[in-house]
Motif scaffolding. Sequence first.
Motif, short mmCIF file in Angstrom:
data_model
loop_
_atom_site.label_atom_id
_atom_site.label_comp_id
_atom_site.label_asym_id
_atom_site.label_seq_id
_atom_site.Cartn_x
_atom_site.Cartn_y
_atom_site.Cartn_z
N ALA A 74 64.77 54.65 9.16
CA ALA A 74 65.95 54.77 8.55
C ALA A 74 66.77 53.20 8.50
O ALA A 74 67.23 53.05 7.61
N ASP A 75 66.35 52.56 9.37
CA ASP A 75 66.91 50.89 9.47
C ASP A 75 65.94 50.14 8.38
O ASP A 75 66.55 49.30 7.93
N ASN A 76 64.91 50.21 8.33
CA ASN A 76 63.84 49.47 7.56
C ASN A 76 63.47 49.87 6.15
O ASN A 76 63.06 49.16 5.43
N CYS A 77 63.52 51.34 5.86
CA CYS A 77 62.59 51.92 4.79
C CYS A 77 63.58 52.98 3.83
O CYS A 77 63.36 52.98 2.86
N ALA A 78 64.29 53.53 4.50
CA ALA A 78 65.09 54.84 3.97
C ALA A 78 65.68 54.42 2.88
O ALA A 78 66.00 55.21 1.88
N ALA A 79 66.47 53.17 2.64
CA ALA A 79 67.19 52.72 1.66
C ALA A 79 66.54 52.89 0.24
O ALA A 79 66.97 53.21 -0.81
N CYS A 80 65.16 52.47 0.11
CA CYS A 80 64.55 52.50 -0.94
C CYS A 80 63.47 53.65 -0.92
O CYS A 80 63.50 54.33 -2.00
N HIS A 81 63.05 54.06 -0.01
CA HIS A 81 62.08 55.14 -0.02
C HIS A 81 62.61 56.74 0.43
O HIS A 81 62.08 57.53 0.25
N GLN A 82 63.95 56.71 0.74
CA GLN A 82 64.82 57.77 0.84
C GLN A 82 64.31 58.35 2.32
O GLN A 82 63.53 58.18 2.74
N ALA A 83 65.54 58.89 2.77
CA ALA A 83 65.46 59.66 4.27
C ALA A 83 64.24 60.84 4.05
O ALA A 83 63.79 61.25 4.89
N THR A 84 64.24 61.27 2.80
CA THR A 84 63.28 62.45 2.44
C THR A 84 62.06 62.03 2.36
O THR A 84 60.93 62.90 2.22
N GLY A 85 61.62 60.78 2.07
CA GLY A 85 60.36 60.21 2.03
C GLY A 85 59.75 60.32 0.50
O GLY A 85 58.77 60.12 -0.04
N LYS A 86 60.89 60.72 -0.50
CA LYS A 86 60.48 60.97 -1.90
C LYS A 86 60.83 59.80 -2.62
O LYS A 86 60.23 60.02 -4.05
N GLY A 87 61.11 58.68 -2.39
CA GLY A 87 61.35 57.66 -3.07
C GLY A 87 62.27 57.78 -4.05
O GLY A 87 63.12 58.80 -4.24
N VAL A 88 62.28 56.80 -5.10
CA VAL A 88 63.13 56.88 -6.18
C VAL A 88 62.25 56.49 -7.58
O VAL A 88 61.77 55.41 -7.61
#
Length: 121
Positions: A34-48
């Motif tokens: 949540a702190d290092n990855c979710a901003a880009c890869h999203q909380a769902t892991g689906k990315g953008v």
Amino acid sequence: MFRNTALAALVLAGGLVQAAPALAAPPPGQTLYADNCAACHQATGKGVKGAYPALAGTPLVQGDAKPLLAMVLNGKNEMPGFKDDLTDADLAGLLTYVRASWGNKGKAIAPAEVATARRRK
């Protein structure tokens, strides 16, 4: 058992309060994700789409850990490397969380695997 219902309520409430933190603890690695990855890869892991790749259901995440470790340690394209920011144990926990979330079926990663990958550069 208890003659004083107020005392009984306090005892029961105390037991519930003590149990609550154990129930509320997130899986290891989830907070780091949540702190290092979710901003880009999203909380769902689906990315953008078109910007940040999905982590859910991808062979890179679920397959051999070596390429994934190299990418996370050293970065790639717009993704920063985390070799100077996270410990071996932190990266192992984070990547194990990713490899086991959103339907992924990847094996857990041990801190020793991260240490070995870190030495490879």
